[in-house]
Motif scaffolding. Structure first.
Motif, PDB file in Angstrom:
ATOM      1  N   TRP A   8      -7.632  23.463 -15.726  1.00  8.25           N
ATOM      2  CA  TRP A   8      -6.873  22.852 -14.635  1.00  8.25           C
ATOM      3  C   TRP A   8      -7.355  21.443 -14.302  1.00  8.25           C
ATOM      4  O   TRP A   8      -6.620  20.670 -13.699  1.00  8.25           O
ATOM      5  N   PHE A   9      -8.568  21.070 -14.677  1.00  4.86           N
ATOM      6  CA  PHE A   9      -8.995  19.685 -14.504  1.00  4.86           C
ATOM      7  C   PHE A   9      -8.072  18.763 -15.310  1.00  4.86           C
ATOM      8  O   PHE A   9      -7.610  17.733 -14.823  1.00  4.86           O
ATOM      9  N   VAL A  10      -7.837  19.129 -16.561  1.00  2.69           N
ATOM     10  CA  VAL A  10      -6.968  18.329 -17.428  1.00  2.69           C
ATOM     11  C   VAL A  10      -5.532  18.360 -16.917  1.00  2.69           C
ATOM     12  O   VAL A  10      -4.858  17.325 -16.843  1.00  2.69           O
ATOM     13  N   GLU A  11      -5.053  19.527 -16.535  1.00  2.24           N
ATOM     14  CA  GLU A  11      -3.677  19.673 -16.060  1.00  2.24           C
ATOM     15  C   GLU A  11      -3.442  18.864 -14.787  1.00  2.24           C
ATOM     16  O   GLU A  11      -2.422  18.177 -14.646  1.00  2.24           O
ATOM     17  N   ASP A  12      -4.397  18.914 -13.836  1.00  2.00           N
ATOM     18  CA  ASP A  12      -4.261  18.153 -12.595  1.00  2.00           C
ATOM     19  C   ASP A  12      -4.332  16.654 -12.858  1.00  2.00           C
ATOM     20  O   ASP A  12      -3.659  15.854 -12.198  1.00  2.00           O
ATOM     21  N   LEU A  13      -5.153  16.267 -13.835  1.00  2.00           N
ATOM     22  CA  LEU A  13      -5.287  14.854 -14.168  1.00  2.00           C
ATOM     23  C   LEU A  13      -3.976  14.299 -14.711  1.00  2.00           C
ATOM     24  O   LEU A  13      -3.510  13.231 -14.292  1.00  2.00           O
ATOM     25  N   VAL A  14      -3.360  15.006 -15.640  1.00  4.60           N
ATOM     26  CA  VAL A  14      -2.089  14.565 -16.211  1.00  4.60           C
ATOM     27  C   VAL A  14      -1.020  14.497 -15.129  1.00  4.60           C
ATOM     28  O   VAL A  14      -0.249  13.523 -15.049  1.00  4.60           O
ATOM     29  N   LYS A  15      -0.983  15.500 -14.271  1.00  2.00           N
ATOM     30  CA  LYS A  15      -0.020  15.508 -13.162  1.00  2.00           C
ATOM     31  C   LYS A  15      -0.243  14.309 -12.240  1.00  2.00           C
ATOM     32  O   LYS A  15       0.717  13.659 -11.806  1.00  2.00           O
ATOM     33  N   GLY A  16      -1.513  13.986 -11.948  1.00  2.00           N
ATOM     34  CA  GLY A  16      -1.816  12.852 -11.069  1.00  2.00           C
ATOM     35  C   GLY A  16      -1.382  11.528 -11.669  1.00  2.00           C
ATOM     36  O   GLY A  16      -0.835  10.666 -10.968  1.00  2.00           O
ATOM     37  N   LEU A  17      -1.606  11.333 -12.964  1.00  2.00           N
ATOM     38  CA  LEU A  17      -1.207  10.075 -13.596  1.00  2.00           C
ATOM     39  C   LEU A  17       0.306   9.941 -13.640  1.00  2.00           C
ATOM     40  O   LEU A  17       0.847   8.854 -13.419  1.00  2.00           O
ATOM     41  N   ARG A  18       0.990  11.036 -13.889  1.00  2.59           N
ATOM     42  CA  ARG A  18       2.451  10.997 -13.900  1.00  2.59           C
ATOM     43  C   ARG A  18       3.005  10.568 -12.544  1.00  2.59           C
ATOM     44  O   ARG A  18       4.022   9.877 -12.463  1.00  2.59           O
ATOM     45  N   ALA A  19       2.331  10.962 -11.475  1.00  2.00           N
ATOM     46  CA  ALA A  19       2.805  10.659 -10.119  1.00  2.00           C
ATOM     47  C   ALA A  19       2.368   9.280  -9.629  1.00  2.00           C
ATOM     48  O   ALA A  19       2.737   8.886  -8.523  1.00  2.00           O
ATOM     49  N   SER A  54      -7.416  25.121 -24.202  1.00  2.00           N
ATOM     50  CA  SER A  54      -7.017  26.039 -23.138  1.00  2.00           C
ATOM     51  C   SER A  54      -6.107  25.400 -22.096  1.00  2.00           C
ATOM     52  O   SER A  54      -5.535  26.099 -21.259  1.00  2.00           O
ATOM     53  N   ALA A  55      -5.961  24.067 -22.113  1.00  2.00           N
ATOM     54  CA  ALA A  55      -5.137  23.374 -21.114  1.00  2.00           C
ATOM     55  C   ALA A  55      -3.655  23.527 -21.456  1.00  2.00           C
ATOM     56  O   ALA A  55      -3.252  23.412 -22.622  1.00  2.00           O
ATOM     57  N   ALA A  56      -2.854  23.763 -20.434  1.00  2.00           N
ATOM     58  CA  ALA A  56      -1.409  23.909 -20.620  1.00  2.00           C
ATOM     59  C   ALA A  56      -0.738  22.541 -20.696  1.00  2.00           C
ATOM     60  O   ALA A  56      -1.223  21.557 -20.135  1.00  2.00           O
ATOM     61  N   GLY A  57       0.386  22.482 -21.384  1.00  2.00           N
ATOM     62  CA  GLY A  57       1.176  21.261 -21.430  1.00  2.00           C
ATOM     63  C   GLY A  57       0.647  20.199 -22.363  1.00  2.00           C
ATOM     64  O   GLY A  57       1.042  19.031 -22.259  1.00  2.00           O
ATOM     65  N   ILE A  58      -0.238  20.567 -23.286  1.00  2.00           N
ATOM     66  CA  ILE A  58      -0.817  19.628 -24.233  1.00  2.00           C
ATOM     67  C   ILE A  58      -0.127  19.806 -25.585  1.00  2.00           C
ATOM     68  O   ILE A  58       0.024  20.927 -26.074  1.00  2.00           O
ATOM     69  N   ASP A  59       0.282  18.709 -26.199  1.00  2.00           N
ATOM     70  CA  ASP A  59       1.021  18.779 -27.451  1.00  2.00           C
ATOM     71  C   ASP A  59       0.127  18.764 -28.688  1.00  2.00           C
ATOM     72  O   ASP A  59       0.513  19.288 -29.736  1.00  2.00           O
ATOM     73  N   ARG A  60      -1.059  18.147 -28.561  1.00  2.00           N
ATOM     74  CA  ARG A  60      -1.912  18.009 -29.756  1.00  2.00           C
ATOM     75  C   ARG A  60      -3.343  17.752 -29.316  1.00  2.00           C
ATOM     76  O   ARG A  60      -3.575  17.025 -28.334  1.00  2.00           O
ATOM     77  N   GLU A  64       2.957   9.734 -24.765  1.00  2.00           N
ATOM     78  CA  GLU A  64       3.140   9.013 -23.505  1.00  2.00           C
ATOM     79  C   GLU A  64       1.884   9.018 -22.642  1.00  2.00           C
ATOM     80  O   GLU A  64       1.706   8.156 -21.788  1.00  2.00           O
ATOM     81  N   ILE A  65       1.012   9.997 -22.851  1.00  2.00           N
ATOM     82  CA  ILE A  65      -0.292  10.044 -22.198  1.00  2.00           C
ATOM     83  C   ILE A  65      -1.317  10.455 -23.240  1.00  2.00           C
ATOM     84  O   ILE A  65      -1.080  11.380 -24.023  1.00  2.00           O
ATOM     85  N   MET A  88       7.144  14.781 -21.193  1.00  2.00           N
ATOM     86  CA  MET A  88       6.207  13.697 -21.488  1.00  2.00           C
ATOM     87  C   MET A  88       5.122  14.228 -22.419  1.00  2.00           C
ATOM     88  O   MET A  88       4.405  15.161 -22.081  1.00  2.00           O
ATOM     89  N   SER A  89       5.012  13.682 -23.621  1.00  2.00           N
ATOM     90  CA  SER A  89       4.092  14.203 -24.622  1.00  2.00           C
ATOM     91  C   SER A  89       2.660  13.778 -24.327  1.00  2.00           C
ATOM     92  O   SER A  89       2.389  12.648 -23.920  1.00  2.00           O
ATOM     93  N   VAL A  90       1.739  14.700 -24.557  1.00  2.00           N
ATOM     94  CA  VAL A  90       0.331  14.479 -24.218  1.00  2.00           C
ATOM     95  C   VAL A  90      -0.544  14.808 -25.425  1.00  2.00           C
ATOM     96  O   VAL A  90      -0.429  15.882 -26.023  1.00  2.00           O
ATOM     97  N   LEU A  91      -1.421  13.871 -25.747  1.00  2.00           N
ATOM     98  CA  LEU A  91      -2.399  14.035 -26.816  1.00  2.00           C
ATOM     99  C   LEU A  91      -3.798  14.065 -26.215  1.00  2.00           C
ATOM    100  O   LEU A  91      -4.127  13.214 -25.388  1.00  2.00           O
ATOM    101  N   ILE A  92      -4.620  15.033 -26.606  1.00  2.00           N
ATOM    102  CA  ILE A  92      -6.040  15.034 -26.236  1.00  2.00           C
ATOM    103  C   ILE A  92      -6.849  14.597 -27.440  1.00  2.00           C
ATOM    104  O   ILE A  92      -6.709  15.157 -28.534  1.00  2.00           O
ATOM    105  N   ALA A  93      -7.689  13.585 -27.238  1.00  2.00           N
ATOM    106  CA  ALA A  93      -8.651  13.163 -28.251  1.00  2.00           C
ATOM    107  C   ALA A  93     -10.051  13.452 -27.723  1.00  2.00           C
ATOM    108  O   ALA A  93     -10.353  13.155 -26.561  1.00  2.00           O
ATOM    109  N   ILE A  94     -10.892  14.037 -28.567  1.00  2.00           N
ATOM    110  CA  ILE A  94     -12.270  14.367 -28.185  1.00  2.00           C
ATOM    111  C   ILE A  94     -13.211  13.461 -28.982  1.00  2.00           C
ATOM    112  O   ILE A  94     -13.478  13.717 -30.159  1.00  2.00           O
TER     113      ILE A  94
END
Length: 265
Positions: free
Chosen positions: A110-121, A43-49, A95-96, A1-7
Motif C-alpha cells: 500500500w505504500f506504493v499504491e498510495d504513492l501512485v494515487k498521490g502523484l496522479r492527484a 505484491s503492489a496492485a495496479g502495477i504493469d511491469r 505514464e508513471i 495510467m500505466s505504471v512501471l516499477i524499476a528496482i
C-alpha cells in the motif's frame, strides 16, 4: 495510467558492498535482499511491469534465476534515479515510473499504491515519495543510530499540501521531547520509494548535482535544488514495522521484524 516499477541494484556500494545479494532469513527461509525487494514490488496492485535495474552481472544472473526481468544499465549512473531514467529511456511509454529501492524489502504494497494515487492527484509535482510518521520507538532508533555515527534512515520535512521542504540524514525537525514507544512524533521517516512523471525523470540526469545533494548524499534533493515540486505522501504503517537495510547491523533488525510480522512475500 500505466505504471512501471524499476528496482535499482548496485553491487559496488561504498557503505555496504554486495548489499543486494545479502541473505535475509524470514519465515519463508533465506532469500537475498534483492529478491525480497522484488517480491515486495510484485505484491503492489495496479502495477504493469517490474524490472530489476543493475550494471552488475552477478546481480543480473541472480535476479534472472529467481524469475525477475532485468534491464542492464550503465556503470556511470550515479544513483537510483539516474538508473531509473535509463530504464525509462529503454522502456518508453509508461505514464508513471516507480523507483522501489532495493534496500527496502519491508515496503508494504500500500505504500506504493498510495504513492501512485498521490502523484496522479497532484499534476504539478514532478516526483512523489512516501513519508511515515515515526512513533517513539522508531524515533529512538533513528537517534541511537546517529549517536553511534550510523545512518539509520532519512527524515523529511514538508509544508502545506505535502510539498517537500527538505530531506536529511540527520533527524529533523529537532525535538527535545521524550516520547513513549507508541506515541506519534513530529518526525517523518522518508521511505525509499519514488514515483516520477517521465518528463521530470528524463530531465534529471541533465542537471548537475547541487551542493545539498552532494553533502547529504540524497538524490531527491536534486529536484528541490532545481526548484521542482516534490510531493510527500503520508502513508500509514497499519501496525507494520518498516526499516531499510543501510548497514550490516540492520540485517538482524530486519530479520527480527520479518519473524514478528511475517515475510513481505
Amino acid at each position: 495510467m500505466s505504471v512501471l516499477i524499476a528496482i535499482p541494484a548496485r553491487y559496488a556500494s561504498t557503505r555496504y558492498p554486495g548489499k543486494p545479494l545479502v541473505m535475509l532469513r524470514g519465515p519463508d527461509g533465506e532469500k537475498t535482499l534483492i529478491q525480497r525487494s522484488w517480491e515486495a514490488a510484485q505484491s503492489a496492485a495496479g502495477i504493469d511491469r517490474v524490472v530489476v535495474a543493475t550494471d552488475d552481472s552477478r546481480i543480473a544472473d541472480h535476479a534472472t534465476a529467481f524469475g525477475a526481468e532485468v534491464v542492464m544499465t550503465s556503470v556511470s549512473c550515479q544513483n537510483g534515479t539516474e538508473r531509473c531514467a535509463e530504464v525509462a529511456r529503454k522502456l518508453p511509454g509508461y505514464e508513471i515510473v516507480v523507483n522501489l529501492q532495493g534496500d527496502a524489502p519491508l515496503t508494504p504494497a500500500w505504500f506504493v499504491e498510495d504513492l501512485v494515487k498521490g502523484l496522479r492527484a497532484s499534476p504539478d509535482a514532478d516526483i512523489a515519495t512516501p513519508v511515515l510518521r515515526c512513533d517513539g520507538r522508531a524515533l529512538s532508533g533513528l537517534l541511537a543510530d546517529r549517536r553511534a555515527g550510523r545512518v539509520g534512515g532519512t527524515t523529511a520535512v514538508f509544508g502545506a499540501g505535502g510539498r517537500a521542504l527538505y530531506f536529511s540524514k540527520e533527524v529533523i525537525p529537532f525535538t527535545g521531547k521524550t516520547f513513549d514507544e507508541d506515541e506519534p512524533t513530529p518526525v517523518f521517516h522518508h521511505v525509499g520509494v519514488y514515483a516520477y512523471r517521465p518528463a521530470g525523470l528524463r530531465a534529471y540526469p541533465t542537471w548537475p548535482a547541487g551542493p545539498l545533494e552532494t553533502l547529504e548524499g540524497l538524490e531527491q534533493l536534486r529536484f528541490l535544488e532545481q526548484g521542482r515540486q516534490v510531493l510527500c505522501v503520508e502513508v500509514s504503517a497499519r501496525g507494520r514495522q518498516f526499516w531499510e537495510l543501510n548497514n550490516p547491523s540492520d540485517v538482524p533488525v530486519i530479520e527480527q521484524m520479518m519473524a514478528t510480522m511475517g515475510s513481505v512475500s
